[in-house]
Design an enzyme around this catalytic site. Structure first.
Site, mmCIF file in Angstrom:
data_model
loop_
_atom_site.group_PDB
_atom_site.id
_atom_site.type_symbol
_atom_site.label_atom_id
_atom_site.label_comp_id
_atom_site.label_asym_id
_atom_site.label_seq_id
_atom_site.Cartn_x
_atom_site.Cartn_y
_atom_site.Cartn_z
ATOM 1 N N HIS A 142 31.245 -20.165 -5.239
ATOM 2 C CA HIS A 142 30.339 -21.167 -4.685
ATOM 3 C C HIS A 142 31.029 -22.509 -4.441
ATOM 4 O O HIS A 142 30.498 -23.346 -3.721
ATOM 5 C CB HIS A 142 29.112 -21.341 -5.595
ATOM 6 N N ASP A 172 31.117 -14.429 -8.497
ATOM 7 C CA ASP A 172 31.270 -15.868 -8.272
ATOM 8 C C ASP A 172 32.711 -16.320 -8.512
ATOM 9 O O ASP A 172 32.960 -17.414 -9.007
ATOM 10 C CB ASP A 172 30.317 -16.684 -9.140
ATOM 11 N N SER A 248 32.778 -26.512 -12.351
ATOM 12 C CA SER A 248 32.801 -25.132 -11.860
ATOM 13 C C SER A 248 34.191 -24.756 -11.377
ATOM 14 O O SER A 248 34.797 -25.459 -10.562
ATOM 15 C CB SER A 248 31.796 -24.958 -10.720
#
Length: 394
Positions: A142, A172, A248
């Site tokens: 993402h 992911d 992230s």
């Protein structure tokens, strides 16, 4: 008056005076002696004090000649070895400090730019981990999804363009590459050896480049959490180390400075659930990273059906209703049909699509797996050969 008597009286007086003089002379001598003793005592004390001061100064000079105390903050400052100028060199380094020094050079910031109405626009940022000295970086899918341009910023401040090697939305995870050699790398650990209560250290760029290289620490709160988020299911480590959106793709490290997870999400923020961060276990990520580097994608086994969980009104039948059978798949070859209800797979009861995915994750393409279905009130058992099936619109 008799002169002899006068002489006697005179002699007596003279003797008395003589005796008095002798007494006065004796007292003066004694006072002088006491004064001399007093001066000797004072002199001894002065000499002892000076001697002690000189000796103390000599010892201090010998033992602490490489240190000094600043008049401003009274902190001890190293002046010879040059290790520190802020008074902290004499303090032992803790685990967080050591991990930050070792891992931070291998953590990068990632800026994602995509095409907009006014040309390229920044659409997000995240972190990444250099795991190969030839420029390979792992991050979250993402973070780089939909990017027209990826810019990598190193801990040194240097920036480079990056290209996408491969991405896997389901896990992911994504691998990108910069054109560089001999880069610092982070070491992957073994997430199967992680225990609840172990120290966890997160490094990344929370909220963008302004806070690049931020380090947060906590513990491992839980293992093997299955989190459904954004339509995907993640098997993750849970930690109370602060993990924000910009973290992230960055590393979650153990006390030895090994990467045990890749920070992926922070869910529960809408419910004000603080101290709940998640990271993809590095053991889960290793094979995916290898596959992305080799093939640019992750090949997973599939039954070859689209389905959804169902429960009968009497609640005596639960399973996965087959909405569509993919053409050319193992399910089609095994004779599965639309409206069949899968109630068991690999001898395990299934009630929803997630159950199918969990079972399939333990197999590989080409495996033959037993499947029990319910069709028109009858139970049928078939063997399905798992194959790689490309996604297509339903």
């Amino acid at each position: 008056m008799d002169e002899n008597k006068f002489d006697k009286i005179k002699d007596v007086k003279w003797e008395s005076v003589s005796d008095c003089r002798g007494e006065i002379k004796f007292k003066n001598n004694r006072m002088r002696s006491q004064v001399r003793k007093l001066f000797k005592g004072v002199a001894f004390i002065l000499i002892a004090s000076v001697s002690g001061a000189v000796s103390g100064a000599y010892i201090v000079d010998k033992k602490y000649s490489d240190k000094t105390y600043t008049p401003i903050n009274q902190s001890l400052v190293e002046t010879k070895d040059g290790n520190s100028k802020d008074g902290t060199a004499s303090l032992p380094k803790n685990a967080v400090t050591k991990v930050a020094e070792v891992v931070s050079p291998a953590v990068v910031g990632i800026s994602n730019s995509s095409e907009g109405f006014f040309g390229l626009q920044d659409t997000g940022s995240g972190s990444g981990i250099i795991f190969d000295p030839n420029g390979y970086i792992v991050t979250n899918n993402h973070v780089i999804e939909g990017a027209a341009k990826l810019t990598i910023k190193f801990s040194s401040g240097k920036t480079l363009r990056a290209n996408l090697v491969g991405a896997d939305p389901r896990s992911d995870l994504a691998v990108i590459k910069v054109d560089a050699k001999n880069l610092p790398t982070a070491k992957f650990g073994d997430s199967s050896k992680v225990n609840v209560g172990d120290m966890a250290i997160a490094i990344g760029n929370p909220l963008g480049e302004e806070f690049s290289g931020s380090v947060t620490a906590g513990i491992i709160s839980a293992l093997n959490r299955r989190i459904q988020y954004g339509g995907a299911i993640y098997k993750v480590l849970q930690t109370d180390a602060a993990i924000n959106p910009g973290n992230s793709g960055g590393p979650l490290c153990n006390e030895a400075g090994e990467v045990i997870g890749i920070n992926s999400l922070k869910i529960g923020a809408q419910q004000n659930a603080e101290g709940m961060g998640f990271a993809i276990g590095i053991n889960e990520a290793k094979d995916i990273i290898k596959s992305l580097m080799t093939n640019g994608k992750v090949s997973r086994p599939a039954l070859g059906i689209y389905g959804q969980g169902v429960v009968s009104e009497e609640k005596n039948i639960e399973g996965v209703y087959v909405v569509q059978v993919v053409e050319g798949s193992g399910a089609e070859a095994a004779g599965l049909r639309q409206a069949d209800i899968i109630i068991e797979l690999d001898k395990k009861k299934v009630t929803k699509s997630d159950d199918l995915s969990e079972i399939l994750d333990k197999h590989k393409i080409g495996d033959s797996i037993q499947c029990k279905i319910l069709r028109n009130g009858k139970t049928i058992e078939v063997n399905i050969t798992l194959s790689e099936v490309k996604e297509k619109n339903r």
